[in-house]
Design a protein around this motif. Structure first.
Motif, PDB file in Angstrom:
ATOM      1  N   LYS A  51      44.121  47.276  37.011  1.00 28.60           N
ATOM      2  CA  LYS A  51      44.577  46.332  38.030  1.00 28.60           C
ATOM      3  C   LYS A  51      45.961  46.743  38.542  1.00 28.60           C
ATOM      4  CE  LYS A  51      44.066  41.376  38.168  1.00 28.60           C
ATOM      5  NZ  LYS A  51      43.638  40.228  37.384  1.00 28.60           N
ATOM      6  N   LEU A  74      35.521  43.945  38.398  1.00 29.08           N
ATOM      7  CA  LEU A  74      36.112  42.648  38.746  1.00 29.08           C
ATOM      8  C   LEU A  74      37.634  42.685  38.553  1.00 29.08           C
ATOM      9  CD1 LEU A  74      35.703  39.771  39.711  1.00 29.08           C
ATOM     10  CD2 LEU A  74      35.159  39.085  37.357  1.00 29.08           C
ATOM     11  N   ALA A  77      38.956  44.527  41.537  1.00 30.45           N
ATOM     12  CA  ALA A  77      38.748  43.754  42.779  1.00 30.45           C
ATOM     13  C   ALA A  77      39.779  42.633  42.898  1.00 30.45           C
ATOM     14  CB  ALA A  77      37.332  43.184  42.807  1.00 30.45           C
ATOM     15  N   GLU A  78      40.166  42.064  41.765  1.00 30.83           N
ATOM     16  CA  GLU A  78      41.145  40.964  41.797  1.00 30.83           C
ATOM     17  C   GLU A  78      42.499  41.424  42.341  1.00 30.83           C
ATOM     18  OE1 GLU A  78      39.311  38.266  38.126  1.00 30.83           O
ATOM     19  OE2 GLU A  78      41.058  39.522  37.753  1.00 30.83           O
ATOM     20  N   ASP A  82      42.477  40.903  50.544  1.00 24.60           N
ATOM     21  CA  ASP A  82      41.264  40.165  50.934  1.00 24.60           C
ATOM     22  C   ASP A  82      40.249  41.039  51.658  1.00 24.60           C
ATOM     23  OD1 ASP A  82      42.099  37.901  49.774  1.00 24.60           O
ATOM     24  OD2 ASP A  82      42.861  36.955  51.620  1.00 24.60           O
ATOM     25  N   SER A 106      32.611  34.409  41.345  1.00 27.14           N
ATOM     26  CA  SER A 106      34.029  34.662  41.612  1.00 27.14           C
ATOM     27  C   SER A 106      34.244  34.949  43.093  1.00 27.14           C
ATOM     28  CB  SER A 106      34.499  35.874  40.792  1.00 27.14           C
ATOM     29  OG  SER A 106      35.705  36.382  41.327  1.00 27.14           O
ATOM     30  N   GLN A 108      36.267  36.891  44.213  1.00 25.91           N
ATOM     31  CA  GLN A 108      36.552  38.332  44.322  1.00 25.91           C
ATOM     32  C   GLN A 108      35.257  39.155  44.366  1.00 25.91           C
ATOM     33  OE1 GLN A 108      39.650  38.925  44.766  1.00 25.91           O
ATOM     34  NE2 GLN A 108      40.279  36.840  44.170  1.00 25.91           N
ATOM     35  N   LYS A 111      33.901  41.334  47.308  1.00 25.05           N
ATOM     36  CA  LYS A 111      34.497  42.641  47.643  1.00 25.05           C
ATOM     37  C   LYS A 111      33.696  43.789  47.011  1.00 25.05           C
ATOM     38  CE  LYS A 111      39.190  40.724  47.331  1.00 25.05           C
ATOM     39  NZ  LYS A 111      40.351  40.654  46.417  1.00 25.05           N
TER      40      LYS A 111
END
Ligand SMILES: C[S@@+](CC[C@H](N)C(=O)[O-])C[C@H]1O[C@@H](n2cnc3c(N)ncnc32)[C@H](O)[C@@H]1O
Length: 220
Positions: A51, A74, A77-78, A82, A106, A108, A111
């Protein structure tokens, strides 16, 4: 996978890194309860590292090879904006079904674009550039993934390759099996590749962080 880092040190590092989201925690817990090899998940510390890399690179487009149940996808992606996107490759339907269930819950998740099928075939038809490429599947093809990832990478991007210490087996000579031999070959190839700079980070099972060297035109 053998612990290379002392478990109490790992726990300390985890406790002093930004915690995983509730969505990642729920996904990881269900993976541990229901999947046969849950230790394939990168886990909270490496998830936080991925991340952070997405944020540092300012990535908008991410490519992942090896989704499993979607934890690393995930996590990354977080950290995307956007309008960011992440393509992830997977061959196993059961893993993908669990990923889809959690990604649908989620915000997110939208995406993330899951591409089913052997990653080498998926990669052949993809168009770059990607800002971050995370390689975490099918060790026998690591050298092939590295070569293709370099073609798909943005000049400002980064490639991350997981499990490059292979529980410490990279130290063994001769290598005990083909997968170990390929990982050893990859590590040698990357460190001697004049096109890139690299650092092998001893997080979990080893993550190779690779960046293209800046061209003369970019430096001036
Ligand atoms: C180590 S796991 C990935 C873990 C994931 N990055 C995470 O942190 O949750 C590797 C995954 O790659 C998938 N895989 C294996 N061979 C593949 C291939 N040729 N193409 C795409 N995916 C593959 C496996 O089914 C498995 O789910």
């Amino acid at each position: 996978m053998e612990d290379l880092i002392r478990p109490d040190i790992e726990a300390y590092a985890e406790a002093h890194s930004t915690a995983e989201s509730a969505a990642c925690l729920a996904l990881r817990e269900e993976t541990c309860r229901t999947m046969e090899i849950p230790q394939m998940v990168v886990g909270p510390l490496e998830g936080a590292f991925l991340k952070m890399m997405v944020q540092l690179v300012g990535a908008r487009r991410v490519l992942e090879i090896g989704m499993f149940t979607g934890y690393s996808a995930l996590s990354m992606a977080e950290a995307l904006p956007d309008d960011g996107s992440l393509i992830t490759c997977e061959v196993d339907d059961r893993s993908a079904a669990l990923a889809r269930k959690h990604l649908a819950k989620s915000p997110q998740g939208r995406k993330i674009d899951i591409r089913m099928g052997p990653a080498l075939e998926t990669l052949r038809d993809l168009a770059g550039p990607f800002d971050l490429i995370f390689i975490d599947a099918d060790k026998a093809n690591y050298v092939n993934y590295y070569r293709r990832a370099l073609e798909l990478l943005s000049p400002h991007g980064v490639i991350l390759i997981d499990n490059v210490l292979w529980s410490g087996d990279v130290l063994l000579q001769p290598p005990p099996d083909e997968r170990t031999a390929v990982i050893q070959e990859l590590n040698r190839l990357v460190v001697s590749d004049p096109r890139v700079t690299a650092v092998l980070v001893t997080i979990r099972d080893g993550v190779l962080v690779i960046k293209p060297k800046r061209s003369a035109a970019e430096k001036s």
